[in-house]
Design an enzyme around this catalytic site. Sequence first.
Site, PDB file in Angstrom:
ATOM      1  N   SER A   1     -61.926  63.105  47.341  1.00  0.00           N
ATOM      2  CA  SER A   1     -61.806  64.295  48.181  1.00  0.00           C
ATOM      3  C   SER A   1     -61.696  65.565  47.321  1.00  0.00           C
ATOM      4  O   SER A   1     -62.621  65.886  46.586  1.00  0.00           O
ATOM      5  CB  SER A   1     -60.614  64.128  49.128  1.00  0.00           C
ATOM      6  N   MET A   2     -60.557  66.277  47.346  1.00  0.00           N
ATOM      7  CA  MET A   2     -60.397  67.422  46.450  1.00  0.00           C
ATOM      8  C   MET A   2     -60.517  66.989  45.000  1.00  0.00           C
ATOM      9  O   MET A   2     -61.054  67.720  44.152  1.00  0.00           O
ATOM     10  CB  MET A   2     -59.050  68.103  46.680  1.00  0.00           C
TER      11      MET A   2
ATOM     12  N   PHE B   1     -56.247  66.415  48.152  1.00  0.00           N
ATOM     13  CA  PHE B   1     -55.359  67.445  48.677  1.00  0.00           C
ATOM     14  C   PHE B   1     -54.331  66.814  49.603  1.00  0.00           C
ATOM     15  O   PHE B   1     -54.685  66.071  50.525  1.00  0.00           O
ATOM     16  CB  PHE B   1     -56.196  68.474  49.444  1.00  0.00           C
TER      17      PHE B   1
ATOM     18  N   HIS C   1     -61.766  58.444  55.628  1.00  0.00           N
ATOM     19  CA  HIS C   1     -61.742  59.403  54.520  1.00  0.00           C
ATOM     20  C   HIS C   1     -60.936  58.882  53.334  1.00  0.00           C
ATOM     21  O   HIS C   1     -61.390  58.985  52.183  1.00  0.00           O
ATOM     22  CB  HIS C   1     -61.174  60.742  54.995  1.00  0.00           C
TER      23      HIS C   1
ATOM     24  N   ASP D   1     -65.616  59.089  58.193  1.00  0.00           N
ATOM     25  CA  ASP D   1     -64.772  60.180  57.690  1.00  0.00           C
ATOM     26  C   ASP D   1     -64.505  61.186  58.804  1.00  0.00           C
ATOM     27  O   ASP D   1     -65.428  61.721  59.420  1.00  0.00           O
ATOM     28  CB  ASP D   1     -65.502  60.867  56.529  1.00  0.00           C
TER      29      ASP D   1
END
Length: 229
Positions: A76-77, A10, A205, A176
Amino acid sequence: MSNVLVLHGFTSHPTLTMGPLPETLRKAGFTVAQPTLPGHGTRPEDLRGVRWLDWLQTAREAYQALPEPRAVVGLSMGGLLAGWLAAEHKTAALVALAPALGFKNRLAYLAPLLHHVKPWAHSTDPAEEARRRARSPNYPNFPTVALVQLIALQRRVPELLPRVRAPALVLEAAHDDTVPEAAVRRYFALIGGPHKGYRVYQSQHDMLLDPLAQQISDDIAAWLKEKLV
């Protein structure tokens, strides 16, 4: 020849945020596809009006365009979308890096209530925002309504992960500041297949922009080669 779909996160840049991973996979003999998810790679304003279904559909079309065998890797996303695709299809392998199944900042979940009065989510400290721009190709801010869409996706993925039967590798970033360890471990626990692994890296992250990015990329390529033989 095996094929790998690589999905960014994202607000992430569709190629730069993936660091050395795509080229490492190509050198290992894989064909790599890297779609740009709607609203990304241009300017933050372009995330307005984009729905989570648009991200999913773009990922799905890119996945289906690849010949079999197909693996999917997501950050992530992108890890949420990768898990969705692995639940839908007979995927050869799934790799999820810091899958965003939760947020450390619990205030993020107020976005559905506050996006009308707080249309933008960003740092309130101009100096910190300038530092972030200098070290990351990602958007420095984003429309709050886009975060609402990410939350909607986040809430739908858990019911799908038990359908994943492919070999799976889940990577946690120990430092993260976005996704909590509990969310990554929950993602791993929900995966339904018996052949799954969990690794922790001393990373931030954005694992593929980290000093350990090349090691992580090499490890993913080696794991995929082992599973796709």
